[in-house]
Enzyme design. Structure first.
Site, PDB file in Angstrom:
ATOM      1  N   LYS A 235       0.907  -1.111  -0.030  1.00  0.00           N
ATOM      2  CA  LYS A 235      -0.010   0.044  -0.077  1.00  0.00           C
ATOM      3  C   LYS A 235       0.968   1.212   0.032  1.00  0.00           C
ATOM      4  CE  LYS A 235      -3.794  -0.542   2.696  1.00  0.00           C
ATOM      5  NZ  LYS A 235      -4.152  -0.817   3.679  1.00  0.00           N
TER       6      LYS A 235
ATOM      7  N   ARG B 294      -3.284   3.344   8.529  1.00  0.00           N
ATOM      8  CA  ARG B 294      -3.574   2.241   7.804  1.00  0.00           C
ATOM      9  C   ARG B 294      -2.357   1.171   7.888  1.00  0.00           C
ATOM     10  NH1 ARG B 294      -4.735   4.754   2.117  1.00  0.00           N
ATOM     11  NH2 ARG B 294      -5.851   2.873   1.768  1.00  0.00           N
TER      12      ARG B 294
ATOM     13  N   GLY C  66      -8.466  -7.418   4.423  1.00  0.00           N
ATOM     14  CA  GLY C  66      -9.036  -7.475   5.667  1.00  0.00           C
ATOM     15  C   GLY C  66      -8.780  -8.052   7.061  1.00  0.00           C
TER      16      GLY C  66
ATOM     17  N   MET D  24      -5.839  -6.913   8.549  1.00  0.00           N
ATOM     18  CA  MET D  24      -5.178  -6.222   9.486  1.00  0.00           C
ATOM     19  C   MET D  24      -6.061  -4.757   9.878  1.00  0.00           C
ATOM     20  SD  MET D  24      -1.503  -7.404   8.978  1.00  0.00           S
ATOM     21  CE  MET D  24      -1.049  -5.969   9.615  1.00  0.00           C
TER      22      MET D  24
ATOM     23  N   ARG E  74      -3.081  -1.187  -6.423  1.00  0.00           N
ATOM     24  CA  ARG E  74      -2.084  -2.150  -6.813  1.00  0.00           C
ATOM     25  C   ARG E  74      -2.515  -3.198  -7.783  1.00  0.00           C
ATOM     26  NH1 ARG E  74      -5.488  -4.669  -1.345  1.00  0.00           N
ATOM     27  NH2 ARG E  74      -7.503  -4.565  -2.649  1.00  0.00           N
TER      28      ARG E  74
ATOM     29  N   HIS F 267      -7.011 -42.137   0.073  1.00  0.00           N
ATOM     30  CA  HIS F 267      -6.463 -42.840  -1.449  1.00  0.00           C
ATOM     31  C   HIS F 267      -7.485 -42.287  -2.623  1.00  0.00           C
ATOM     32  CE1 HIS F 267      -6.967 -46.568  -3.854  1.00  0.00           C
ATOM     33  NE2 HIS F 267      -5.714 -46.400  -3.797  1.00  0.00           N
TER      34      HIS F 267
ATOM     35  N   SER G  44      13.054 -43.219 -15.158  1.00  0.00           N
ATOM     36  CA  SER G  44      11.574 -42.361 -15.049  1.00  0.00           C
ATOM     37  C   SER G  44      11.650 -42.384 -13.538  1.00  0.00           C
ATOM     38  CB  SER G  44      10.375 -43.200 -15.756  1.00  0.00           C
ATOM     39  OG  SER G  44       9.422 -42.236 -15.588  1.00  0.00           O
TER      40      SER G  44
ATOM     41  N   ASN H  45       5.818 -40.516  -6.735  1.00  0.00           N
ATOM     42  CA  ASN H  45       5.047 -40.681  -5.493  1.00  0.00           C
ATOM     43  C   ASN H  45       5.803 -41.597  -4.678  1.00  0.00           C
ATOM     44  OD1 ASN H  45       3.175 -39.290  -7.001  1.00  0.00           O
ATOM     45  ND2 ASN H  45       2.116 -41.078  -7.709  1.00  0.00           N
ATOM     46  N   ASP H  46       6.393 -42.878  -5.206  1.00  0.00           N
ATOM     47  CA  ASP H  46       7.003 -43.878  -4.340  1.00  0.00           C
ATOM     48  C   ASP H  46       8.343 -43.155  -3.865  1.00  0.00           C
ATOM     49  OD1 ASP H  46       5.064 -45.775  -3.847  1.00  0.00           O
ATOM     50  OD2 ASP H  46       5.643 -46.978  -5.842  1.00  0.00           O
TER      51      ASP H  46
ATOM     52  N   CYS I  26       7.018 -39.556 -13.832  1.00  0.00           N
ATOM     53  CA  CYS I  26       5.886 -40.126 -14.074  1.00  0.00           C
ATOM     54  C   CYS I  26       4.816 -39.921 -12.660  1.00  0.00           C
ATOM     55  CB  CYS I  26       6.070 -41.357 -14.558  1.00  0.00           C
ATOM     56  SG  CYS I  26       6.807 -42.481 -13.633  1.00  0.00           S
TER      57      CYS I  26
ATOM     58  N   TYR J 184      11.217 -34.970 -19.922  1.00  0.00           N
ATOM     59  CA  TYR J 184       9.809 -34.965 -20.001  1.00  0.00           C
ATOM     60  C   TYR J 184       9.165 -35.135 -18.831  1.00  0.00           C
ATOM     61  CZ  TYR J 184       9.872 -40.009 -20.345  1.00  0.00           C
ATOM     62  OH  TYR J 184       9.759 -41.233 -20.067  1.00  0.00           O
TER      63      TYR J 184
END
Ligand code: ADP
Ligand code: MG
Ligand code: MG
Length: 912
Positions: A30, A99, A108, A110, A342, A458, A791, A795-796, A859, A879
């Site tokens: 601001k 301000r 909103g 502060m 802003r 899951h 690859s 996840n694992d 992957c 990739y």
């Protein structure tokens, strides 16, 4: 601002005239905006900013910097001189607002205190010059805001008193209260201060100002502000700046008012200023929404000169910021003041349109336009939805776990889902919760609904990975699996085969079918097979869709990172291709053997009709591989060997134990079940996630794996014979050691060669290994000697690096970790750069050192996550492979990465 590191050299107070828009770190957003507008010559009331450095010191030391009082006094004197008025002056007093304004906007969250400087003496002066009603309205606002913010008096107490005043006067709004009523309210407010805080409003304006500044500092650590920062990922250490601004008054009659506006429409991106204006009002009143506002056109008709001036300023701001700005303005007796600006927030649709329009207007180049949008925004434009408001009411609510909308027939178990799915039925899988056993059902379904589970259950995780609509944790849903029905809130029931509609973007569940409307963007993208050629996207009637096409085309031009899809059905393969995938990076073969086909695996394991079962498996696999390879003609298709734990194919141990025990107790033992029980016990594992799966299955049931490889090779040979160009590749999952890998590769090569020789064909099948165990990453140099590509199964790799199961962690401790801040982000959603990312970088380096031509793919789920994509590409992968609907997101982000990582690339922007 490097000055930040040496706190002593950072000024504590900066006048608007001395700052500019680049100083947001110390002036806050601001303050920097106010300084910049002052510099641009816009009509900004006078003022100055107490810097974030002062706030940080206050928070750190527990008291304000020693020099602050002096700097404040000097800045105030300067303000009084330019304003020609003095704080506390009994004739023509200066009033100011205090301000808050941090580096990143926290709407909103502060505090702001208006009308600082009013005292018993001053209010009389104001009443004499500007009217009693105005004077007392301002004074009661000050007492109220000061009481709440500085003295911590409960806001509700003030509201109650105001409500009583309105009731006594028989009016609906504060605006209709008389001067006398407001005077009474003010004196009651002050009694509230004395009663609840033990002190009154200071009658020295300088003390009011000083204490207001400190209160704004302190509001940085309020609960509300903290929670907001935690949610938005804003650092706790920044602190807030405080802006002292000369008051201007929009509440001085018909020729006064307040408004907010945008330089362009923030919802549609339409290149026309957009805003709301309220006559005879102070800023807050506009957003409160209690009175009807007028739009800018109406303002233009009433006050043409003022309107024209405002539009002029909006143009100035957009030219300066080179982006959409939003503005707070106030009109005091016909005179325009700008109070805030802003770079404006915008909807995803508007973001694309605005970026392209700004480019067409010559404001930014295409690289920068691309950086003004992101994958999250694109993703939200790609989900299908229900045809708008047909008035249907949801019958149940849950968590919006995976966005999109779908209609189908309810089924309550995975096997039925797969059976119905195979005959072309659209099914919605409704479960108490899901487990890895349900994967086949999830694949077959258009949507998944569960009674239990959160956003990382899951069902939620797998559905997002597959791009299926999903609602979890549905309150009042009770699934009766054996009865093939489910109870819903309000005594409703859902029977197998009933139509049900699911909105994964809102978490709503409806009875009956609803019309699903694919997103205009998704439909368009799928119809533009070649963005570069012919440019059909340039003529699309919807400007947002057109803009998406242009920026996606630019991303494709810029990116070096490839994008493939995770797909294992012909339908998903086709979708992948339409969404622009350049191949399949992961085809999970296990789904071909789930559901009712699980018995085939059981037969192979038990030896019952083993040969026949293997033939059947090979036959099924060949047909499906052929369909997939045909869809992906000419493009690489990476098939992963069977991966899930063996026990997933076998009957449930507990069920069998119960069954056999009951039979024995009844004096009629079930011989067949007893035999199967022995088998299931033989393969039972305490911790299947770390057990017999992936490459390890080769040790237990090698025939299963070799049958798959033969099927793939046969499929390729037969397509080749039909003149097509199949490009199968094979990768080996869950490898920890090079000897596991070489054993697997030998078998794979033998099978491929066998098929090739039998048909007199030459077959090149690149071979790869998944890097999803830390040991694989750590021995990458050695693994790379054996394969054509890696690859990363992120996840694992995340599960095994963290040593926690994605399926269980959420319910047991992840939620608590997030709550307590132990874990700021979920490593399963956004790549953990420090740990998992480091393993990936190490693997990339060592792999490439051994084999410079080594292919590198990803992957895991992370390949479709905008934030993770940048980390992965920076690590050096070639990739990304993600679910088909995420492919455009990955294309866009890979393009953005290319631009942002190039030196001298676009500067980016602050809008997100
Ligand atoms: P927020 O950050 O929540 O927008 P602001 O500091 O902008 O809070 O102030 C709240 C309201 O008070 C805004 O509508 C603003 O326009 C108004 N306001 C702030 N300072 C002044 C001033 N000096 N004169 C008139 N109105 C003001
Ligand atoms: Mg504001
Ligand atoms: Mg895996």
């Amino acid at each position: 601002m490097t000055a930040l590191t040496t706190a002593t050299s950072t000024p504590l107070v900066v006048a608007f005239a001395d700052g500019d828009g680049t100083m947001a770190e110390i002036l806050g957003g601001k303050g920097a905006g106010l300084a910049q507008m002052t510099r641009l010559g816009l009509p900004v009331p006078g003022g100055f900013t107490v810097t974030t450095a002062a706030c940080r010191e206050y928070l750190r030391e527990g008291h304000e910097p020693e020099a602050l009082a002096g700097e404040l006094a000097a800045a105030l004197t300067r303000l009084e001189e330019t304003a020609g008025r003095a704080l506390g002056d009994p004739v023509d007093p200066l009033l100011v607002s205090v301000r808050s304004g941090a580096r990143f906007s926290m709407p909103g969250m502060m505090e702001t205190i208006l009308d600082v400087g009013l005292t018993d003496e001053v209010v009389t002066a104001v009443a004499a010059r500007q009217g009693a009603r105005f004077a007392w309205d301002s004074y009661r606002r000050l007492v109220q805001m000061y009481g709440r913010t500085v003295l911590g008096v409960d806001a509700a107490l003030f509201e109650e008193r105001l409500a009583r005043a309105r009731a006594d006067a028989g009016v609906a709004t504060d605006q209709e209260l008389s001067a006398t009523a407001l005077e009474e309210v003010t004196s009651d407010f002050r009694r509230l201060l004395r009663e609840h805080a033990g002190e009154d409003l200071p009658q020295d304006p300088r003390e009011q100002l000083h204490r207001a500044v400190l209160a704004v500092f302190a509001s940085w650590t309020g609960d509300r502000a903290r929670r907001y920062r935690a949610h938005e990922g804003i650092s706790e250490d920044l602190g807030t700046a405080v802006n002292i601004v000369q008051m201007v008054f929009g509440n001085r009659g018909r020729r006064s008012g307040s408004g907010v506006c945008f330089t362009r429409n923030p919802a549609t991106g339409d290149p026309v200023p957009y805003g709301d204006y309220l006559v005879d009002a102070q800023g807050e009143d506009v957003v409160n929404g209690s009175r009807r506002t007028m739009d800018l056109a109406e303002l233009g008709a009433r006050e043409p000169a003022l309107h024209q001036e405002l539009i002029g300023h909006l143009n100035t701001l957009e030219r300066h910021y080179r982006d959409v700005c939003d503005v707070e303005f106030t009109v005091e007796e016909g005179r325009l003041w700008i109070l805030q600006t802003r770079v404006g927030k915008r909807s995803p649709a508007a973001a694309f349109r605005i970026a392209c329009d700004l480019h067409d207007e010559g404001v930014i180049d295409l690289d920068e336009a691309l950086c003004r949008v992101d994958g999250h925004q694109l993703a939200s434009l790609l989900h299908p939805g229900f045809a708008t408001d047909s008035g249907e009411q949801p019958v149940a609510h849950g968590l919006a776990a995976s966005p999109g909308a779908a209609t189908g027939r309810a089924v309550f178990d995975a096997v039925t889902a797969m059976e119905w799915g195979r005959r072309g039925e659209r099914v919605v899988l409704v479960r108490p919760e899901t487990s890895p056993d349900d994967l086949g059902g999830l694949l077959a379904a258009v949507a998944v609904v569960t009674a239990r589970g959160g956003l990382t259950s899951h069902a939620a995780v797998v559905a997002r990975g597959l791009g299926r609509t999903c609602v979890t944790g549905v309150e009042g849903l009770e699934v009766d699996e054996t009865g093939r029905r489910a109870g819903l809130p309000g005594g409703l029931t859902l029977a197998e085969g009933d139509a049900v509609s699911v909105d994964g973007s809102t978490g709503e569940v409806f009875l009956g079918s609803r019309e699903v409307v694919p997103s205009a963007c998704a439909t368009a993208i799928r119809s533009w097979s070649h963005l570069e050629e012919g440019a059909p996207y340039l003529s699309h009637p919807d400007p947002t869709v057109r803009s998406v096409g242009r920026l996606l085309a630019h991303a494709d031009r810029r990116r070096t990172g490839g994008v493939r899809a995770n797909a294992e059905t012909p339908t998903d393969a086709r979708a992948a291709r339409e969404y622009g995938a350049e191949g399949i990076g992961l085809a999970r073969t296990e789904h071909m053997l789930l559901g009712d086909r699980r018995t085939l695996v059981e037969q192979v394991v038990t030896g019952d009709e083993r040969a026949a079962a293997l033939v059947r498996i090979e036959e099924l696999a060949r047909v499906e591989f052929e369909q997939i390879l045909q869809e992906m003609d000419g493009l690489p298709t990476v098939v992963r060997l069977l991966d899930p734990p063996l026990h997933e194919f076998l009957p449930d141990l507990v069920d069998l134990e119960v069954h056999t025990a009951v039979a024995r107790a009844g004096g009629a033992p079930d011989a067949d079940a007893e035999r199967r029980l022995v088998l299931v016990r033989r393969w039972h594992e305490q911790n299947p996630m770390l057990g017999l799966r992936g490459v390890r299955l080769l040790a237990a049931v090698p025939e299963l794996v070799t049958a798959q490889v033969r099927a793939l090779a046969e499929a390729a040979v037969s397509l080749r014979a039909r003149g097509l160009d199949p490009r199968p590749e094979v990768m080996v999952p869950l490898v920890a050691d090079v000897r596991e890998l070489t054993a697997a590769l030998t078998r794979i090569r033998d099978e491929v060669d066998g098929v090739a020789t039998a048909h007199g064909a030459a077959l090149q099948v690149p071979l790869g290994v998944m890097i999803e165990l830390p040991r694989a990453a750590l021995t990458s140099g050695r693994l790379a000697e054996e394969v054509d590509f890696f690859s990363f199964g992120t996840n694992d790799l995340t599960q095994t690096t963290w040593g926690m199961s994605r399926d269980d962690a959420e319910t047991s401790f992840l939620a608590a970790y997030r709550e307590s801040g132990t874990l700021a982000t979920d490593p399963f959603s956004t790549l953990d750069d420090v740990g998992v990312g480091r393993l990936i970088r190490l693997s990339v380096q060592e792999g490439r050192l051994t084999r410079p031509t080594l292919g590198l793919g990803v992957c895991g789920e992370h390949a479709g996550d905008p934030d993770s994509i940048h980390l992965l590409l920076a690590a050096g992968v070639d990739y990304l492979s993600c679910s088909p609907p995420r492919v455009p997101v990955a294309r866009l982000e890979a393009g953005r990465y290319a631009v942002l990582s190039t030196a001298g690339g676009a500067t980016g922007s602050d809008t997100r």
